[in-house]
Motif scaffolding. Structure first.
Motif, short mmCIF file in Angstrom:
data_model
loop_
_atom_site.label_atom_id
_atom_site.label_comp_id
_atom_site.label_asym_id
_atom_site.label_seq_id
_atom_site.Cartn_x
_atom_site.Cartn_y
_atom_site.Cartn_z
N PHE A 111 0.90 -1.10 0.09
CA PHE A 111 -0.16 0.10 0.11
C PHE A 111 0.99 1.45 -0.02
CE2 PHE A 111 -2.05 3.20 2.73
CZ PHE A 111 -3.02 3.73 1.92
N LEU A 112 1.80 1.30 0.81
CA LEU A 112 2.64 2.44 0.75
C LEU A 112 3.68 2.74 -0.23
CD1 LEU A 112 3.89 2.03 4.71
CD2 LEU A 112 2.13 3.74 3.72
N SER A 129 -3.61 7.93 -6.73
CA SER A 129 -2.32 7.25 -6.08
C SER A 129 -2.87 6.31 -4.90
CB SER A 129 -1.14 8.15 -5.61
OG SER A 129 -0.81 8.75 -6.67
N LEU A 130 -3.57 6.81 -4.17
CA LEU A 130 -4.27 6.09 -3.12
C LEU A 130 -4.90 5.07 -3.76
CD1 LEU A 130 -5.75 8.88 -0.77
CD2 LEU A 130 -3.81 7.20 -0.42
N ILE A 131 -5.63 5.23 -4.60
CA ILE A 131 -6.49 4.19 -5.24
C ILE A 131 -5.41 2.74 -5.88
CG2 ILE A 131 -7.79 3.17 -7.51
CD1 ILE A 131 -9.38 4.49 -5.34
N CYS A 132 -4.38 3.35 -6.41
CA CYS A 132 -3.37 2.35 -7.02
C CYS A 132 -2.88 1.64 -5.54
CB CYS A 132 -2.33 3.25 -7.55
SG CYS A 132 -0.94 2.13 -8.03
N GLY A 133 -2.57 2.23 -4.62
CA GLY A 133 -1.80 1.56 -3.51
C GLY A 133 -2.81 0.55 -2.98
N VAL A 174 -10.21 -3.42 2.96
CA VAL A 174 -11.53 -2.54 3.03
C VAL A 174 -11.30 -1.47 3.92
CG1 VAL A 174 -13.67 -3.10 3.92
CG2 VAL A 174 -12.60 -5.01 2.64
N VAL A 175 -10.83 -1.78 4.90
CA VAL A 175 -10.51 -0.39 6.08
C VAL A 175 -10.10 0.70 5.41
CG1 VAL A 175 -9.70 0.44 8.20
CG2 VAL A 175 -10.57 -2.04 8.05
N ALA A 176 -8.78 0.54 4.61
CA ALA A 176 -8.40 1.65 3.72
C ALA A 176 -9.12 2.23 2.88
CB ALA A 176 -7.02 0.92 3.19
N LEU A 177 -9.89 1.33 1.97
CA LEU A 177 -10.65 2.27 0.85
C LEU A 177 -11.99 2.87 1.69
CD1 LEU A 177 -11.29 2.05 -2.06
CD2 LEU A 177 -13.06 0.27 -1.59
N GLY A 178 -12.45 2.28 2.83
CA GLY A 178 -13.45 3.29 3.85
C GLY A 178 -12.92 4.23 4.37
N ALA A 179 -11.67 4.33 5.00
CA ALA A 179 -11.25 5.59 5.65
C ALA A 179 -10.66 6.71 4.56
CB ALA A 179 -10.05 4.98 6.29
N GLY A 343 -8.92 -6.32 -5.53
CA GLY A 343 -7.90 -5.39 -6.32
C GLY A 343 -8.79 -4.75 -7.52
N THR A 344 -9.47 -5.53 -8.13
CA THR A 344 -10.30 -5.19 -9.23
C THR A 344 -11.61 -4.22 -8.71
OG1 THR A 344 -9.73 -7.34 -10.43
CG2 THR A 344 -11.78 -5.74 -11.03
N ILE A 345 -12.00 -4.75 -7.43
CA ILE A 345 -13.26 -3.82 -6.73
C ILE A 345 -12.60 -2.55 -6.51
CG2 ILE A 345 -14.53 -3.65 -4.73
CD1 ILE A 345 -14.75 -6.55 -4.86
N SER A 346 -11.30 -2.56 -6.18
CA SER A 346 -10.80 -0.83 -5.59
C SER A 346 -10.61 -0.17 -7.03
CB SER A 346 -9.54 -1.35 -4.57
OG SER A 346 -9.74 -2.00 -3.87
N ALA A 347 -10.18 -0.82 -7.93
CA ALA A 347 -9.79 -0.12 -9.02
C ALA A 347 -11.27 0.31 -9.83
CB ALA A 347 -9.04 -1.09 -10.01
N LEU A 348 -12.31 -0.57 -9.72
CA LEU A 348 -13.51 -0.21 -10.29
C LEU A 348 -13.98 1.10 -9.40
CD1 LEU A 348 -15.60 -0.76 -12.58
CD2 LEU A 348 -16.55 -2.49 -11.21
#
Length: 416
Positions: A111-112, A129-133, A174-179, A343-348
């Motif tokens: 992530f970092l 960049s956050l989405i990428c991480g 999941v926590v990172a995406l939500g936060a 990963g796909t979910i986060s990118a979408l």
């Protein structure tokens, strides 16, 4: 005519699944990986034939329609649920320190690293960049679980430890995406409240339900679990989340129940792997459009290397520290480097909310799919544990019977 094309498309998809199964047996590879590769080849060949208008192929090219998308989504939900159900709570408690340390490092390091590279080197905007991480921090529960089941390692302490660490990694995602991007409103609160209540009440009620209707051929217990997964999935979608996210938590919550329902698990696993997951993995492969990748090929290779190297830096030393042999440490690190579903979910999510553009989305999805293939092929080819599952089970049993003073009893996955 329309019905004929529908059944024809269904036949083609299941034919591809059959071909993938035969190839996986012939070359001794994970069927999940072969289905992804088959989807890549079939999708691009279909597009080429459609453009040439070869034999009328433009009328029924292999783009997933709504019912294929539903079957693929249902397959991913059940696969994620079953992966959670395979995690024994007793093992999670017994090896909590190792599981949490490896899983958290598997999330945090890539992530970092990926966020920093995208922002400081590639010049992406901060949110992109956050989405990428986040997209590259994941570990694919679907791929790892499929590999575990196919090799029999899901019945071993090592396999269960890897699956439990995957849970911690994806929980971090999941926590990172939500936060970072949460839309805090009443729908999110409703989903959270209902999910907590369901996770609290479900184990006891589902255990009673299975005991009450265990002998019925219609499997009302399985249908009730499906009902819970669909209901929570609908609430997750209402809160602008994804239906697969609560499935893992429900699976973990019901792990103790399903540990006593082995015959039900066997039948459910057969249905999932024979019919549903091929749609999911084939569909994931068909998202890769080869001609569009040349422009971003260099960045794809670099981001894949960033993810795998960061995973290695985070996971391998901890695997060794907690008593795994060198071969098992390599194997664990490589499987923790995989990615697909989350990963796909986060990118979408990033694309739908305009944090990234279509080119960035294509790059990320390609890296995610490549990370599902490359590390797993390497792990299965060169670092698969030498012992058979039966030997590993015997070793785990011996370790469990050793006196508490023997430190190796706390690390039954360790080998000499």
């Amino acid at each position: 005519m329309e019905t004929s094309w529908t059944w024809g498309i269904a036949a083609v998809w299941l034919g591809l699944a059959l071909v993938a199964s035969l190839l996986s047996i012939r070359f001794k590879m994970s069927v999940a990986l072969v289905e992804i590769l088959t989807g890549i080849v079939a999708g691009n060949l279909s597009l080429a034939l459609a453009r040439l208008e070869f034999l009328g192929f433009q009328h029924w090219k292999l783009e997933p329609n709504e019912w294929i998308k539903f079957l693929a989504g249902f397959g991913s939900i059940l696969l994620t649920f079953m992966a959670g159900a395979e995690i024994e709570p007793s093992l999670l408690r017994k090896s909590l320190k190792a599981t949490f340390s490896i899983g958290f490092a598997s999330f945090l390091a890539p992530f970092l690293a990926a966020t920093a590279y995208a922002y400081y080197v590639s010049g992406w905007e901060w949110n992109a960049s956050l989405i990428c991480g986040i997209a590259l921090s994941t570990t694919s529960v679907a791929v790892v679980y499929a590999v575990m089941v196919e090799t029999g390692l899901n019945e071993t302490e090592l396999g269960k430890l890897i699956l439990a660490a995957c849970f911690i990694t994806d929980l971090g995602t999941v926590v990172a995406l939500g936060a970072c991007f949460a839309n805090y409103n009443w729908t999110l609160a409703l989903f959270a409240v209902v999910a907590v209540i369901v996770l609290w009440l479900a184990p006891g009620f589902v255990n009673w339900f299975f005991s009450r209707y265990a002998t019925h051929m219609s499997e009302p217990g399985v249908k009730f679990v499906f009902f819970v997964l669909f209901a929570l999935g609908s609430l997750a979608a209402l809160a602008n989340s994804e239906a697969v996210l609560p499935a893992y938590l429900v699976g973990l919550g019901l792990a103790g129940v399903f540990a006593r329902q082995r015959e039900t698990v066997r039948r459910l696993r057969t249905t999932v792997f024979a019919f549903l997951t091929p749609f999911y993995f084939l569909n994931a492969g068909m998202k890769v459009y080869l001609p569009a990748l040349w422009a971003g090929l260099g960045l794809i290779v670099i981001l894949l290397a960033v993810k795998i190297m960061a995973k290695a830096i985070g996971v391998w030393p901890l695997a060794r520290m907690f008593g795994m042999g060198a071969r098992e440490s390599h194997y664990t690190t490589l499987l923790m480097s995989t990615g697909l579903t989350f990963g796909t979910i986060s990118a979408l999510f990033g694309l739908n909310n305009h944090y990234i553009d279509e080119a960035q989305y294509s790059i990320l999805v390609t890296v995610v799919i490549a990370s599902a293939v490359a590390p797993t092929v390497i792990a299965q080819t060169w670092f698969k544990p030498r012992m058979e599952p039966a030997d590993l089970l015997e070793r785990a049993t011996e370790a469990a019977l050793r006196p508490p003073s023997d430190s190796s009893s706390e690390r039954p996955w360790a080998t000499s």
